[in-house]
Design a protein around this motif. Structure first.
Motif, PDB file in Angstrom:
ATOM      1  N   LEU A  26      -5.111  -4.388  -2.663  1.00 47.34           N
ATOM      2  CA  LEU A  26      -5.545  -2.937  -3.060  1.00 47.34           C
ATOM      3  C   LEU A  26      -4.490  -2.171  -2.074  1.00 47.34           C
ATOM      4  N   SER A  27      -3.535  -1.430  -2.692  1.00 40.45           N
ATOM      5  CA  SER A  27      -2.455  -1.009  -1.970  1.00 40.45           C
ATOM      6  C   SER A  27      -2.711   0.638  -2.153  1.00 40.45           C
ATOM      7  N   LYS A  28      -2.413   1.512  -0.803  1.00 44.16           N
ATOM      8  CA  LYS A  28      -2.734   2.949  -0.717  1.00 44.16           C
ATOM      9  C   LYS A  28      -1.235   3.532  -0.405  1.00 44.16           C
ATOM     10  N   VAL A  29      -1.291   4.737  -0.958  1.00 43.29           N
ATOM     11  CA  VAL A  29      -0.105   5.652  -0.754  1.00 43.29           C
ATOM     12  C   VAL A  29      -0.547   7.034  -0.311  1.00 43.29           C
ATOM     13  N   GLY A  30      -0.015   7.731   0.453  1.00 42.86           N
ATOM     14  CA  GLY A  30      -0.329   9.064   0.959  1.00 42.86           C
ATOM     15  C   GLY A  30       0.799   9.994   0.704  1.00 42.86           C
ATOM     16  N   LEU A  31       0.646  10.957  -0.314  1.00 41.52           N
ATOM     17  CA  LEU A  31       1.599  11.945  -0.738  1.00 41.52           C
ATOM     18  C   LEU A  31       1.375  13.244   0.195  1.00 41.52           C
ATOM     19  N   ARG A  32       2.223  13.856   0.504  1.00 40.73           N
ATOM     20  CA  ARG A  32       2.066  15.283   1.498  1.00 40.73           C
ATOM     21  C   ARG A  32       2.304  16.215   0.619  1.00 40.73           C
ATOM     22  N   ALA A  33       1.567  17.354   0.819  1.00 41.80           N
ATOM     23  CA  ALA A  33       1.852  18.519  -0.004  1.00 41.80           C
ATOM     24  C   ALA A  33       2.897  19.434   0.464  1.00 41.80           C
ATOM     25  N   ARG A  80      -7.056  18.195   4.863  1.00 41.52           N
ATOM     26  CA  ARG A  80      -5.722  17.868   5.178  1.00 41.52           C
ATOM     27  C   ARG A  80      -4.807  17.822   4.172  1.00 41.52           C
ATOM     28  N   ASP A  81      -3.417  17.814   4.476  1.00 38.04           N
ATOM     29  CA  ASP A  81      -2.708  18.340   3.450  1.00 38.04           C
ATOM     30  C   ASP A  81      -1.953  16.940   2.794  1.00 38.04           C
ATOM     31  N   HIS A  82      -2.654  16.104   2.499  1.00 38.76           N
ATOM     32  CA  HIS A  82      -2.178  14.929   1.594  1.00 38.76           C
ATOM     33  C   HIS A  82      -3.139  14.223   0.678  1.00 38.76           C
ATOM     34  N   LEU A  83      -2.679  13.765  -0.229  1.00 40.42           N
ATOM     35  CA  LEU A  83      -3.359  13.010  -1.388  1.00 40.42           C
ATOM     36  C   LEU A  83      -3.353  11.702  -1.103  1.00 40.42           C
ATOM     37  N   GLU A  84      -4.313  10.875  -1.324  1.00 43.32           N
ATOM     38  CA  GLU A  84      -4.428   9.507  -1.351  1.00 43.32           C
ATOM     39  C   GLU A  84      -4.296   8.647  -2.598  1.00 43.32           C
ATOM     40  N   GLY A  85      -3.462   7.885  -2.702  1.00 43.76           N
ATOM     41  CA  GLY A  85      -3.427   7.027  -4.171  1.00 43.76           C
ATOM     42  C   GLY A  85      -3.757   5.675  -3.866  1.00 43.76           C
ATOM     43  N   PHE A  86      -4.530   4.902  -4.731  1.00 48.09           N
ATOM     44  CA  PHE A  86      -4.827   3.577  -4.833  1.00 48.09           C
ATOM     45  C   PHE A  86      -4.553   2.731  -5.985  1.00 48.09           C
ATOM     46  N   ALA A  87      -3.844   1.679  -5.874  1.00 50.54           N
ATOM     47  CA  ALA A  87      -3.592   0.811  -6.924  1.00 50.54           C
ATOM     48  C   ALA A  87      -4.205  -0.737  -6.532  1.00 50.54           C
ATOM     49  N   GLY A  88      -4.830  -1.110  -7.514  1.00 46.89           N
ATOM     50  CA  GLY A  88      -5.414  -2.565  -7.151  1.00 46.89           C
ATOM     51  C   GLY A  88      -5.067  -3.745  -8.185  1.00 46.89           C
ATOM     52  N   GLY A  89      -5.503  -4.823  -7.758  1.00 49.81           N
ATOM     53  CA  GLY A  89      -5.371  -6.086  -8.658  1.00 49.81           C
ATOM     54  C   GLY A  89      -3.898  -6.280  -8.883  1.00 49.81           C
ATOM     55  N   ALA A  90      -3.699  -6.806 -10.254  1.00 50.25           N
ATOM     56  CA  ALA A  90      -2.460  -7.141 -10.601  1.00 50.25           C
ATOM     57  C   ALA A  90      -1.202  -5.950 -10.530  1.00 50.25           C
ATOM     58  N   LEU A  91      -1.701  -4.855 -10.912  1.00 47.73           N
ATOM     59  CA  LEU A  91      -0.841  -3.891 -10.684  1.00 47.73           C
ATOM     60  C   LEU A  91      -0.277  -3.682  -9.323  1.00 47.73           C
ATOM     61  N   ALA A  92      -1.181  -3.822  -8.110  1.00 46.51           N
ATOM     62  CA  ALA A  92      -0.836  -3.485  -6.904  1.00 46.51           C
ATOM     63  C   ALA A  92       0.080  -4.904  -6.587  1.00 46.51           C
ATOM     64  N   TRP A  93      -0.091  -6.081  -7.047  1.00 49.76           N
ATOM     65  CA  TRP A  93       0.831  -7.150  -6.597  1.00 49.76           C
ATOM     66  C   TRP A  93       2.309  -6.972  -7.059  1.00 49.76           C
ATOM     67  N   GLU A  94       2.436  -6.260  -8.574  1.00 55.46           N
ATOM     68  CA  GLU A  94       3.609  -6.101  -9.179  1.00 55.46           C
ATOM     69  C   GLU A  94       4.330  -4.999  -8.237  1.00 55.46           C
ATOM     70  N   LEU A  95       3.590  -3.844  -8.068  1.00 55.45           N
ATOM     71  CA  LEU A  95       4.086  -2.848  -7.004  1.00 55.45           C
ATOM     72  C   LEU A  95       4.748  -3.545  -5.901  1.00 55.45           C
ATOM     73  N   ALA A  96       4.161  -4.464  -5.423  1.00 55.80           N
ATOM     74  CA  ALA A  96       4.364  -4.980  -3.859  1.00 55.80           C
ATOM     75  C   ALA A  96       5.582  -5.569  -4.141  1.00 55.80           C
ATOM     76  N   ARG A  97       5.692  -6.479  -5.381  1.00 55.44           N
ATOM     77  CA  ARG A  97       6.952  -7.301  -5.529  1.00 55.44           C
ATOM     78  C   ARG A  97       8.153  -6.404  -5.880  1.00 55.44           C
ATOM     79  N   GLU A  98       7.917  -5.259  -6.577  1.00 57.38           N
ATOM     80  CA  GLU A  98       9.188  -4.225  -6.748  1.00 57.38           C
ATOM     81  C   GLU A  98       9.541  -3.507  -5.555  1.00 57.38           C
ATOM     82  N   GLY A  99       8.776  -3.745  -4.472  1.00 57.76           N
ATOM     83  CA  GLY A  99       9.253  -3.023  -2.901  1.00 57.76           C
ATOM     84  C   GLY A  99       9.007  -1.685  -2.944  1.00 57.76           C
ATOM     85  N   GLU A 100       9.392  -1.168  -1.535  1.00 59.73           N
ATOM     86  CA  GLU A 100       8.783   0.024  -1.076  1.00 59.73           C
ATOM     87  C   GLU A 100       9.290   1.173  -2.213  1.00 59.73           C
ATOM     88  N   GLY A 101       8.215   2.129  -2.139  1.00 58.31           N
ATOM     89  CA  GLY A 101       8.950   3.288  -2.847  1.00 58.31           C
ATOM     90  C   GLY A 101       8.182   2.923  -4.462  1.00 58.31           C
TER      91      GLY A 101
END
Ligand SMILES: Cc1cc2nc3c(=O)[nH]c(=O)nc-3n(C[C@H](O)[C@H](O)[C@H](O)COP(=O)(O)OP(=O)(O)OC[C@H]3O[C@@H](n4cnc5c(N)ncnc54)[C@H](O)[C@@H]3O)c2cc1C
Length: 420
Positions: A256-263, A297-318
């Motif tokens: 499960l991967s998390k991202v925080g995006l600032r307003a 707070r002034d950020h929004l949190e995003g979650f990606a899990g399972g195979a999608l998260a592994w794919e994103l992890a392989r694609e790298g930062e960003g």
């Protein structure tokens, strides 16, 4: 560094901190060796946002041992369920109240169908038990699999899924779960930056070796994730018993991967504090989910899990930042690029982090008994494995890791006659 103690603890996450505290409460001498330069393991609060990049909620609050510990230290806990709200994107519009009623009804039916399949028997995975074809079924299966369990429904044992369902209130420590663990680790004899490379447990004493030197003890509790165990980063000498090795194999790490995006300004995308965003999915589709502006707070949190998260992890930062923007653009159009900014975005890296190698373990279908096998004493209790994957009902949580660590310390101490 060299040294001698009663109990050696490998890892200073929830299980390790708890094991050390439990053993010290018996009057045992303890050493904790932690690979990273910080405590907390898979609980990590980024103080700048602030945001938890790992564990976020104290689930099942009524029976969660961390709740009274946090309260005793005056740490504020917030009942997330009291403000929970969700918007669901239907592909071209937001779900109406009638749509949401249908979604709630479908959710109840989905759970009833899964339980019925388990009661009837003959079905091993959550994916095989989950109903298909209903308007909301793919969305619900995606939620319960990748988003909640960090693994694809097809890869999750059905009975284990039901045994580890979490009930009760979900509390949020205002200052973060990572912060909570760092408070609970204060004063413990922890050596940071000390990865254990070899663990000898064949003799009367256990011996940990690494670039830090060697530490000998009468017993050891090893709390690293099943991903770390499977990687071979710690060479056990002799090798782990076949039952333990099989259990490690049967409990692979989900992600499960998390991202925080600032307003970027004042636009809060018409979402209240803690407003959730989901997307209705067609079969085979995957999506991120979001929680907006926690604690105002002034950020929004995003979650990606399972195979999608592994794919994103392989694609790298960003990659997860790109996907979050793309998902939100599908709902809000170009407004998102004005409301949120890429600079200052923070993202977790549990998939590529060598000291976690994933988020939490999911039991392979048909491999019941693996959690008990993983927790079984090794070498008459001289060596205990502990951590979230060991817990039969609170697996994948801080509470499960905490209880597992304390139990392993108790069992190691009792087996060696170190404590009653
Ligand atoms: C994104 C995400 C969201 C989550 N959300 C929640 C949630 O909301 N609520 C919840 O309760 N749980 C949640 N969890 C799960 C929770 O974080 C874990 O169950 C828990 O933190 C695991 O604790 P642990 O002690 O078993 O393992 P860890 O925290 O992994 O601790 C093991 C420690 O061992 C160290 N280590 C590894 N290798 C070595 C070595 N060779 N030598 C020495 N040390 C080593 C590691 O650095 C680590 O500190 C989430 C996890 C993630 C990743």
């Amino acid at each position: 560094m060299s040294g001698d103690c009663d109990l050696l603890v490998v890892g200073a996450g929830a299980a390790g901190i708890s094991a050390a505290r439990q053993a010290m409460s018996f009057g045992l001498t303890v050493r904790v060796l932690e690979a990273r330069g910080r405590v907390g393991g898979r609980a990590l609060t980024d103080p700048a946002v602030p945001m938890d990049l790992g564990a976020t909620w104290l689930h099942a609050a009524q029976s969660n041992p961390l709740v009274p510990l946090a309260e005793a230290r005056g740490l504020a806990l917030f009942d997330h369920d009291s403000v929970r709200s969700s918007r669901v994107w239907m592909g071209d519009r937001w779900a109406s109240d009638a749509d949401m009623e249908g979604y709630d009804r479908a959710e109840r039916e989905w759970h009833a169908a899964v339980m019925l399949a388990a009661a009837r028997g003959g079905v091993r995975s959550l994916g095989d038990a989950a109903p298909r074809g209903g308007f909301w079924d793919a969305t619900l299966t995606h939620w319960e699999g990748p988003v909640i369990s960090a693994a694809e429904a097809q890869d999750i044992d059905l009975d284990d899924y039901l045994a580890t369902l979490l009930n009760g209130t979900n509390l949020l420590p205002r200052d973060g779960c990572g912060h909570l663990l760092s408070v609970l680790a204060k004063g413990l004899p922890i050596t940071l930056g000390a990865p254990v490379e070899r663990l000898c447990w064949g003799g009367r004493r256990v011996r940990a070796e690494g670039a830090f030197g060697a530490v000998e003890a009468r017993a050891a509790v090893v709390t690293v994730s099943t991903g770390v165990l499977a990687s071979g980063a710690i060479r056990f000498d002799p090798a782990l018993p076949v039952e333990s090795a099989q259990a490690v194999h049967d409990l692979p790490m989900g992600l499960l991967s998390k991202v925080g995006l600032r307003a970027a300004g004042d636009d809060r995308l018409d979402l209240p504090s803690f407003g959730g965003i989901e997307r209705r999915l067609e079969p085979g589709e995957r999506a991120m989910t979001f929680v907006a502006w926690p604690f105002g707070r002034d950020h929004l949190e995003g979650f990606a899990g399972g195979a999608l998260a592994w794919e994103l992890a392989r694609e790298g930062e960003g990659a997860i930042v790109d996907l979050a923007f793309s998902e939100l653009r599908g709902m809000y159009g170009a407004r998102v690029d004005r409301a949120l900014r890429r600079e200052g975005a923070v993202a977790s890296s549990w998939g590529t982090d060598p000291w976690s190698r994933g988020a939490y373990a999911a039991l392979r279908p048909g491999r019941g008994g693996a959690r008990a096998a993983l927790s079984a004493p090794i070498g008459e209790g001289r060596l205990m494995l502990a951590g979230e994957a060991c817990h039969e009902s609170l697996a994948g949580t801080l509470a499960g890791a905490w209880q597992s660590g304390a139990r392993a310390a108790r069992e190691a101490a009792a087996a060696l006659g170190l404590a009653a």
